[in-house]
Design a protein around this motif. Sequence first.
Motif, PDB file in Angstrom:
ATOM      1  N   THR A 167     -18.877   0.513   0.396  1.00 13.14           N
ATOM      2  CA  THR A 167     -17.775   0.816  -0.508  1.00 13.14           C
ATOM      3  C   THR A 167     -17.143   2.156  -0.144  1.00 13.14           C
ATOM      4  O   THR A 167     -17.840   3.137   0.085  1.00 13.14           O
ATOM      5  N   LEU A 168     -15.806   2.158  -0.102  1.00 14.39           N
ATOM      6  CA  LEU A 168     -15.041   3.381   0.133  1.00 14.39           C
ATOM      7  C   LEU A 168     -14.217   3.702  -1.105  1.00 14.39           C
ATOM      8  O   LEU A 168     -13.789   2.801  -1.832  1.00 14.39           O
ATOM      9  N   ARG A 169     -13.982   4.973  -1.311  1.00  8.34           N
ATOM     10  CA  ARG A 169     -13.114   5.429  -2.398  1.00  8.34           C
ATOM     11  C   ARG A 169     -11.922   6.123  -1.750  1.00  8.34           C
ATOM     12  O   ARG A 169     -12.105   7.030  -0.930  1.00  8.34           O
ATOM     13  N   ILE A 170     -10.718   5.684  -2.108  1.00 10.53           N
ATOM     14  CA  ILE A 170      -9.503   6.196  -1.481  1.00 10.53           C
ATOM     15  C   ILE A 170      -8.583   6.773  -2.555  1.00 10.53           C
ATOM     16  O   ILE A 170      -8.260   6.090  -3.539  1.00 10.53           O
ATOM     17  N   SER A 171      -8.168   8.018  -2.370  1.00 11.86           N
ATOM     18  CA  SER A 171      -7.250   8.642  -3.324  1.00 11.86           C
ATOM     19  C   SER A 171      -5.852   8.036  -3.165  1.00 11.86           C
ATOM     20  O   SER A 171      -5.550   7.389  -2.166  1.00 11.86           O
ATOM     21  N   LEU A 172      -4.995   8.259  -4.153  1.00 11.20           N
ATOM     22  CA  LEU A 172      -3.618   7.768  -4.101  1.00 11.20           C
ATOM     23  C   LEU A 172      -2.668   8.920  -3.797  1.00 11.20           C
ATOM     24  O   LEU A 172      -2.833  10.027  -4.313  1.00 11.20           O
ATOM     25  N   VAL A 173      -1.671   8.626  -2.975  1.00 10.23           N
ATOM     26  CA  VAL A 173      -0.650   9.604  -2.626  1.00 10.23           C
ATOM     27  C   VAL A 173       0.718   9.001  -2.919  1.00 10.23           C
ATOM     28  O   VAL A 173       1.022   7.886  -2.473  1.00 10.23           O
ATOM     29  N   ALA A 174       1.531   9.719  -3.687  1.00  9.80           N
ATOM     30  CA  ALA A 174       2.881   9.250  -3.993  1.00  9.80           C
ATOM     31  C   ALA A 174       3.796   9.500  -2.802  1.00  9.80           C
ATOM     32  O   ALA A 174       3.828  10.609  -2.269  1.00  9.80           O
ATOM     33  N   LEU A 175       4.496   8.466  -2.380  1.00  7.95           N
ATOM     34  CA  LEU A 175       5.452   8.611  -1.276  1.00  7.95           C
ATOM     35  C   LEU A 175       6.837   8.980  -1.776  1.00  7.95           C
ATOM     36  O   LEU A 175       7.448   9.929  -1.299  1.00  7.95           O
ATOM     37  N   ASP A 176       7.334   8.189  -2.725  1.00 13.95           N
ATOM     38  CA  ASP A 176       8.713   8.389  -3.167  1.00 13.95           C
ATOM     39  C   ASP A 176       8.963   7.587  -4.434  1.00 13.95           C
ATOM     40  O   ASP A 176       8.232   6.660  -4.754  1.00 13.95           O
ATOM     41  N   VAL A 177      10.006   7.953  -5.137  1.00 15.56           N
ATOM     42  CA  VAL A 177      10.512   7.176  -6.256  1.00 15.56           C
ATOM     43  C   VAL A 177      11.869   6.638  -5.823  1.00 15.56           C
ATOM     44  O   VAL A 177      12.721   7.384  -5.358  1.00 15.56           O
ATOM     45  N   VAL A 178      12.043   5.330  -5.949  1.00 21.00           N
ATOM     46  CA  VAL A 178      13.283   4.678  -5.534  1.00 21.00           C
ATOM     47  C   VAL A 178      13.937   4.071  -6.768  1.00 21.00           C
ATOM     48  O   VAL A 178      13.271   3.395  -7.559  1.00 21.00           O
ATOM     49  N   GLN A 179      15.240   4.322  -6.915  1.00 20.71           N
ATOM     50  CA  GLN A 179      15.974   3.721  -8.017  1.00 20.71           C
ATOM     51  C   GLN A 179      16.359   2.295  -7.637  1.00 20.71           C
ATOM     52  O   GLN A 179      16.827   2.052  -6.528  1.00 20.71           O
ATOM     53  N   PHE A 218      17.711  -1.760  -9.471  1.00 20.63           N
ATOM     54  CA  PHE A 218      18.411  -2.395 -10.585  1.00 20.63           C
ATOM     55  C   PHE A 218      17.527  -2.452 -11.829  1.00 20.63           C
ATOM     56  O   PHE A 218      18.011  -2.409 -12.944  1.00 20.63           O
ATOM     57  N   PHE A 219      16.213  -2.525 -11.620  1.00 19.98           N
ATOM     58  CA  PHE A 219      15.270  -2.648 -12.720  1.00 19.98           C
ATOM     59  C   PHE A 219      14.699  -1.312 -13.178  1.00 19.98           C
ATOM     60  O   PHE A 219      13.835  -1.279 -14.040  1.00 19.98           O
ATOM     61  N   GLY A 220      15.102  -0.217 -12.581  1.00 22.92           N
ATOM     62  CA  GLY A 220      14.602   1.091 -12.967  1.00 22.92           C
ATOM     63  C   GLY A 220      13.987   1.816 -11.779  1.00 22.92           C
ATOM     64  O   GLY A 220      14.125   1.401 -10.629  1.00 22.92           O
ATOM     65  N   ASN A 221      13.294   2.902 -12.058  1.00 24.28           N
ATOM     66  CA  ASN A 221      12.666   3.708 -11.008  1.00 24.28           C
ATOM     67  C   ASN A 221      11.332   3.106 -10.593  1.00 24.28           C
ATOM     68  O   ASN A 221      10.500   2.781 -11.438  1.00 24.28           O
ATOM     69  N   VAL A 222      11.136   2.981  -9.276  1.00 27.06           N
ATOM     70  CA  VAL A 222       9.911   2.406  -8.727  1.00 27.06           C
ATOM     71  C   VAL A 222       9.171   3.504  -7.973  1.00 27.06           C
ATOM     72  O   VAL A 222       9.726   4.148  -7.084  1.00 27.06           O
ATOM     73  N   LEU A 223       7.911   3.710  -8.328  1.00 27.84           N
ATOM     74  CA  LEU A 223       7.056   4.693  -7.673  1.00 27.84           C
ATOM     75  C   LEU A 223       6.266   3.994  -6.574  1.00 27.84           C
ATOM     76  O   LEU A 223       5.567   3.021  -6.841  1.00 27.84           O
ATOM     77  N   PHE A 224       6.402   4.459  -5.329  1.00 31.45           N
ATOM     78  CA  PHE A 224       5.665   3.900  -4.196  1.00 31.45           C
ATOM     79  C   PHE A 224       4.499   4.822  -3.859  1.00 31.45           C
ATOM     80  O   PHE A 224       4.688   6.031  -3.704  1.00 31.45           O
ATOM     81  N   LEU A 225       3.302   4.232  -3.737  1.00 32.59           N
ATOM     82  CA  LEU A 225       2.096   4.991  -3.433  1.00 32.59           C
ATOM     83  C   LEU A 225       1.354   4.345  -2.289  1.00 32.59           C
ATOM     84  O   LEU A 225       1.463   3.139  -2.060  1.00 32.59           O
ATOM     85  N   VAL A 226       0.570   5.156  -1.554  1.00 29.94           N
ATOM     86  CA  VAL A 226      -0.292   4.675  -0.482  1.00 29.94           C
ATOM     87  C   VAL A 226      -1.661   5.308  -0.642  1.00 29.94           C
ATOM     88  O   VAL A 226      -1.828   6.266  -1.411  1.00 29.94           O
ATOM     89  N   GLY A 227      -2.633   4.785   0.105  1.00 33.72           N
ATOM     90  CA  GLY A 227      -3.950   5.381   0.108  1.00 33.72           C
ATOM     91  C   GLY A 227      -3.948   6.704   0.855  1.00 33.72           C
ATOM     92  O   GLY A 227      -3.270   6.856   1.865  1.00 33.72           O
TER      93      GLY A 227
END
Length: 152
Positions: free
Chosen positions: A124-136, A138-147
């Motif tokens: 088992t591995l534990r991976i932190s989350l890193v925010a890449l960007d917020v994109v606007q 039609f449905f609102g703001n979308v937060l994109f994250l990666v390991g």
Amino acid sequence: MAFSSVLSFIAFLFVIGSMTSLPAQALVFNNLTISSSIIGGTLSCTNTSITTNGVFSPISNARIELRCRNGSKSALLSATTSSLLGTYSIVLNMTHALAFDPSSCFLQVSIPSLTCFLSLPNATLRISLVALDVVQSFFGNVLFLVGGSVSL
């Protein structure tokens, strides 16, 4: 070909998830109200033998769980399995907003046995989350994250 079908599936999940979001519950990130979040990436390991140095092998069929700390325990928020190419994605809408805080959440990955010749405790591995960007969208703001960083 397979990559475009994965993207189509992610877009479909995003649209369905956005339609079912609850506006009263909101995640705020960098002063922006987030309507959906997408976590994605690729699991792979490197072959360090002399003949194949720099070759990355996908880790397929690994269980990836999105967990968020709740005091001393972690709660399962969502889960998926990596594809044959090692890719994964988790799409969250705002029904998850009360439990999802990128700073207190992480990915817990259960590596199948005999993968990458790794010797891991409980595999088992534990991976932190890193925010890449917020994109606007039609449905609102979308937060994109990666390991991010990996720990045992």
